[in-house]
Design a protein around this motif. Structure first.
Motif, PDB file in Angstrom:
ATOM      1  N   ALA B  81      71.470  32.306 106.098  1.00 11.46           N
ATOM      2  CA  ALA B  81      70.294  31.755 106.120  1.00 11.46           C
ATOM      3  C   ALA B  81      69.068  31.989 106.694  1.00 11.46           C
ATOM      4  O   ALA B  81      67.634  32.335 106.268  1.00 11.46           O
ATOM      5  N   VAL B  82      69.069  31.611 107.602  1.00 13.93           N
ATOM      6  CA  VAL B  82      68.250  31.700 108.640  1.00 13.93           C
ATOM      7  C   VAL B  82      67.635  32.961 108.739  1.00 13.93           C
ATOM      8  O   VAL B  82      66.653  33.488 108.655  1.00 13.93           O
ATOM      9  N   VAL B  83      68.126  33.736 109.062  1.00 14.34           N
ATOM     10  CA  VAL B  83      68.729  35.629 109.703  1.00 14.34           C
ATOM     11  C   VAL B  83      67.805  35.836 108.455  1.00 14.34           C
ATOM     12  O   VAL B  83      67.175  36.575 108.525  1.00 14.34           O
ATOM     13  N   ASN B  84      68.284  35.764 107.091  1.00 12.20           N
ATOM     14  CA  ASN B  84      67.328  36.483 105.919  1.00 12.20           C
ATOM     15  C   ASN B  84      66.219  36.325 105.627  1.00 12.20           C
ATOM     16  O   ASN B  84      65.307  37.045 105.140  1.00 12.20           O
ATOM     17  N   ALA B  85      65.802  34.959 105.938  1.00  7.97           N
ATOM     18  CA  ALA B  85      64.730  34.301 105.676  1.00  7.97           C
ATOM     19  C   ALA B  85      63.370  35.259 107.580  1.00  7.97           C
ATOM     20  O   ALA B  85      62.429  34.249 107.301  1.00  7.97           O
ATOM     21  N   ILE B 307      58.704  24.094 105.004  1.00 13.59           N
ATOM     22  CA  ILE B 307      59.751  22.735 104.992  1.00 13.59           C
ATOM     23  C   ILE B 307      61.579  23.668 104.737  1.00 13.59           C
ATOM     24  O   ILE B 307      61.349  23.001 105.534  1.00 13.59           O
ATOM     25  N   LEU B 308      60.785  24.678 104.265  1.00 13.16           N
ATOM     26  CA  LEU B 308      61.964  25.900 104.169  1.00 13.16           C
ATOM     27  C   LEU B 308      62.693  25.752 105.738  1.00 13.16           C
ATOM     28  O   LEU B 308      64.375  25.364 105.705  1.00 13.16           O
ATOM     29  N   ARG B 309      62.323  25.877 107.161  1.00 17.34           N
ATOM     30  CA  ARG B 309      62.961  26.101 107.901  1.00 17.34           C
ATOM     31  C   ARG B 309      63.539  24.951 108.366  1.00 17.34           C
ATOM     32  O   ARG B 309      64.381  24.223 108.895  1.00 17.34           O
ATOM     33  N   ALA B 310      62.961  23.618 108.565  1.00 15.66           N
ATOM     34  CA  ALA B 310      63.026  21.529 108.502  1.00 15.66           C
ATOM     35  C   ALA B 310      64.897  21.940 107.667  1.00 15.66           C
ATOM     36  O   ALA B 310      65.590  21.310 108.172  1.00 15.66           O
ATOM     37  N   LEU B 311      64.680  21.817 106.283  1.00 12.00           N
ATOM     38  CA  LEU B 311      65.820  21.670 105.974  1.00 12.00           C
ATOM     39  C   LEU B 311      66.654  22.940 106.075  1.00 12.00           C
ATOM     40  O   LEU B 311      68.185  21.940 106.489  1.00 12.00           O
ATOM     41  N   GLN B 312      66.476  24.101 106.716  1.00 14.38           N
ATOM     42  CA  GLN B 312      67.708  24.571 107.170  1.00 14.38           C
ATOM     43  C   GLN B 312      68.649  24.117 108.588  1.00 14.38           C
ATOM     44  O   GLN B 312      69.416  23.926 109.122  1.00 14.38           O
ATOM     45  N   GLU B 313      67.210  24.135 109.230  1.00 15.27           N
ATOM     46  CA  GLU B 313      67.526  23.164 110.355  1.00 15.27           C
ATOM     47  C   GLU B 313      68.686  22.030 110.847  1.00 15.27           C
ATOM     48  O   GLU B 313      69.821  21.866 111.084  1.00 15.27           O
ATOM     49  N   SER B 314      68.301  21.183 109.557  1.00 11.67           N
ATOM     50  CA  SER B 314      68.443  20.056 109.813  1.00 11.67           C
ATOM     51  C   SER B 314      70.000  20.303 108.599  1.00 11.67           C
ATOM     52  O   SER B 314      71.139  19.026 109.130  1.00 11.67           O
ATOM     53  N   LEU B 315      70.479  21.044 108.094  1.00 15.11           N
ATOM     54  CA  LEU B 315      71.421  21.526 107.469  1.00 15.11           C
ATOM     55  C   LEU B 315      72.450  21.733 108.795  1.00 15.11           C
ATOM     56  O   LEU B 315      72.872  21.338 108.763  1.00 15.11           O
ATOM     57  N   ALA B 316      71.680  22.691 109.444  1.00 22.96           N
ATOM     58  CA  ALA B 316      73.123  23.218 110.966  1.00 22.96           C
ATOM     59  C   ALA B 316      72.990  21.674 111.207  1.00 22.96           C
ATOM     60  O   ALA B 316      74.233  21.965 111.808  1.00 22.96           O
ATOM     61  N   SER B 317      72.364  20.860 111.293  1.00 24.40           N
ATOM     62  CA  SER B 317      72.839  20.393 112.538  1.00 24.40           C
ATOM     63  C   SER B 317      73.661  18.635 111.756  1.00 24.40           C
ATOM     64  O   SER B 317      74.334  19.308 112.816  1.00 24.40           O
ATOM     65  N   GLU B 318      73.378  19.394 111.040  1.00 22.98           N
ATOM     66  CA  GLU B 318      74.534  18.057 109.972  1.00 22.98           C
ATOM     67  C   GLU B 318      76.043  18.857 110.044  1.00 22.98           C
ATOM     68  O   GLU B 318      77.034  18.160 110.457  1.00 22.98           O
ATOM     69  N   LEU B 319      76.013  19.858 110.175  1.00 24.12           N
ATOM     70  CA  LEU B 319      76.772  20.531 110.203  1.00 24.12           C
ATOM     71  C   LEU B 319      77.556  20.484 111.635  1.00 24.12           C
ATOM     72  O   LEU B 319      79.325  20.970 111.370  1.00 24.12           O
ATOM     73  N   ALA B 320      77.043  20.993 112.499  1.00 19.84           N
ATOM     74  CA  ALA B 320      77.871  20.658 114.183  1.00 19.84           C
ATOM     75  C   ALA B 320      78.103  18.971 114.304  1.00 19.84           C
ATOM     76  O   ALA B 320      78.399  19.359 114.679  1.00 19.84           O
ATOM     77  N   ALA B 321      76.878  18.401 113.629  1.00 23.20           N
ATOM     78  CA  ALA B 321      77.789  17.121 114.178  1.00 23.20           C
ATOM     79  C   ALA B 321      78.901  16.297 113.473  1.00 23.20           C
ATOM     80  O   ALA B 321      79.793  16.183 113.508  1.00 23.20           O
ATOM     81  N   ARG B 322      78.936  17.476 111.814  1.00 27.25           N
ATOM     82  CA  ARG B 322      80.899  17.016 111.386  1.00 27.25           C
ATOM     83  C   ARG B 322      81.331  18.220 111.879  1.00 27.25           C
ATOM     84  O   ARG B 322      82.048  17.094 112.615  1.00 27.25           O
ATOM     85  N   MET B 323      81.255  19.369 112.732  1.00 30.52           N
ATOM     86  CA  MET B 323      82.353  20.136 113.396  1.00 30.52           C
ATOM     87  C   MET B 323      82.476  19.237 114.757  1.00 30.52           C
ATOM     88  O   MET B 323      83.793  18.798 115.055  1.00 30.52           O
ATOM     89  N   THR B 324      81.541  18.617 115.368  1.00 28.55           N
ATOM     90  CA  THR B 324      82.077  17.757 116.733  1.00 28.55           C
ATOM     91  C   THR B 324      82.663  16.066 116.290  1.00 28.55           C
ATOM     92  O   THR B 324      83.763  16.172 117.373  1.00 28.55           O
TER      93      THR B 324
END
Lengths: 133, 367
Positions: B81-85, B307-324
């Motif tokens: 998604a980030v690459v697309n943006a 704002i979109l970037r913040a949302l995307q970063e937040s989502l990525a952090s959440e997923l990474a945190a969940r992965m860990t």
């Protein structure tokens, strides 16, 4: 001689190919762009974009943004863009009605600003469908 | 049943077994180091209980493992998604730069850039929709609480715009925090969500209800690291940076200013610095409208993409945190299962030995 049109939204690239002619709704009225246009930069209002491919006209609803024209390349940056074919007419009409009702009910400066924006967006989408000719 | 912890909470405390000699009233988590080491020797369950326990741990392991894999797959999608943006944000930054250069000398007055004395601040807090991701949601909410306290001591009013289910429930339970709006996050943030937030923030700011908008989100640093940050969203400065002119420094110490760099916002771990070649901006470029009007059209776009970037970063952090978190849980489950199996086998062996002894003794007695 053709123009290269590139319509970008934050999500994706909506359009990236050659066209013959476009008509843009800018803040100061509509302008038509043909090949070898003088380089200009312009703000785009919430409005429709008409694209000519050979003899076919395509319509797109643009949700406000910016365009840069030069060197036979047009770059359009918008918040959101929808091709008229992708818009559901019924849904668009409903959204328009909801937006109109919201504006009538709006109280205070803030709500009016919000309602006005929503209404203009909804109206543009309906226009984009009806503009097919 | 001596094993007291729930199988679903697989942190270190769940490794603790309450053995018979430990006070049964003691909370299991209060002695994790002690019991996790001695777990294999201090489990006193019947064989059947042990078997049940092993089964449940195995099931939990399967679930956590699956969750980890799902999160890993989603991280990849978030990266896409980030690459697309990227083409959008790169072109935007390019244009904004060149227009700024042309506007250096002029006195611009755009609603989104007007710096007013700050009386009220809006905080946009971006949280996740789901739990089971370690300290992700807590970290950002703690940051928000700290910021709110700071604003209170400065004597400023504030209001909160909460994005994401976890934040919504948190703020709903705290009625003393004035809330402006709840917005639901979604699986993959799109321009529509960013637009909804931007509209809200825009109208709040333009109608002069608030004088400053701050964005609190989790910045994605790498797959194992993410930082909750505060980012000043409005007023924007036409140059893409915020300078506090009004004298009162309301910014948090670690407040991150807008900086128009394209290398920000990449989710790849190495944060690659691929800079597309800047096209030569034609010097004879004419402005169709007043430059100020063009800036007026550009800045909302910029706001949106921020704002979109913040949302995307937040989502990525959440997923990474969940992965860990899920990776750790799986590791714990594996270890727990190993220990339990050892105890189980030992007990089984002891039982068999006992039975053989009994048979031998019985046979001896008969002779």
């Amino acid at each position: 001689m053709t123009l290269k049109l590139c319509v970008l939204t934050p999500n994706r690239i909506v359009w990236d190919s050659e066209v013959k002619e476009i008509i843009l709704s800018t803040n100061s009225g509509q302008i038509g762009v043909l090949p070898n246009h003088a380089p200009i930069a312009t703000a785009i209002d919430i409005g429709i974009l008409r694209i000519r491919l050979n003899d076919q006209w395509l319509t797109m609803a643009l949700m406000g943004g910016f365009a840069r024209i030069g060197n036979n390349e047009i770059t359009v940056l918008v918040n959101d863009a929808e091709k008229s074919g992708d818009i559901d007419p019924q849904e668009a009409q409903q959204t328009l009605e909801i937006a109109e009702a919201a504006l009538r009910k709006a109280e205070g400066k803030r709500q009016t600003i919000e309602a006005n924006l929503a209404l203009r967006r909804a109206r543009t989408r309906v226009e984009a469908i009806n503009a097919i000719s | 049943m001596w094993v007291s912890s729930k199988p679903s909470t697989l942190d270190s405390s769940s490794l603790s077994f309450r053995s018979s000699f430990i006070n049964p009233l003691q909370i299991p988590s209060s002695n994790p180091s002690n019991s996790s080491k001695s777990s294999s020797s201090s489990v006193h369950c019947s064989l059947r209980e042990l078997r049940n326990r092993i089964d449940s741990v195995t099931n939990t392991k399967k679930i956590t493992e699956a969750m980890k894999l799902v999160a890993a797959a989603k991280v990849r999608r978030a990266q896409e998604a980030v690459v697309n943006a990227r083409p959008f944000s790169e072109t935007l930054v390019e244009v904004l730069y060149s227009i700024n250069e042309q506007l250096q000398t002029e006195d611009v007055d755009v609603p989104l850039t007007s710096v007013r004395p700050v009386k009220k601040v809006a905080l946009v807090v971006i949280t996740g929709d789901r739990g089971l991701c370690g300290g992700f949601n807590n970290a950002i909410l703690k940051k928000a609480e700290a910021r709110i306290r700071e604003l209170k001591t400065l004597g400023l009013e504030f209001t909160v715009i909460s994005v994401g289910k976890k934040g919504n429930t948190y703020f709903l339970r705290r009625p003393y925090i004035p809330l402006d709006k709840y917005l639901d996050g979604s699986n993959l943030p799109t321009a529509k969500e960013a637009q909804a937030i931007a509209d809200d923030v825009f109208s709040l700011f333009v109608s002069e209800e608030v004088d400053k908008v701050e964005l609190l989100y989790t910045k994605f640093v790498s797959l194992v690291k993410s930082d909750p940050v505060i980012h000043t969203l409005l007023p924007l400065s036409p140059k893409g940076e915020i300078c506090d002119i009004n004298g009162i420094c309301v910014d948090a110490a670690e407040d991150e200013f807008f900086r128009l760099t394209t290398k920000e916002g990449k989710l790849t771990v190495e944060r690659d610095v691929v800079r597309t070649e800047t096209m030569d901006f034609s010097p004879i470029l004419q402005f169709e409208q007043d430059p100020v009007q063009i800036l007026d059209a550009l800045l909302p776009l910029y706001l949106n993409s921020q704002i979109l970037r913040a949302l995307q970063e937040s989502l990525a952090s959440e997923l990474a945190a969940r992965m860990t978190a899920m990776g750790n849980a799986t590791d714990n489950a594996v270890e727990l299962k190993k220990n339990l199996s050892r105890v189980y086998n030992r007990q089984r062996q002891a039982k068999i030995t006992g039975e053989i002894l009994e048979i031998v003794a019985g046979a001896d007695a008969l002779v």
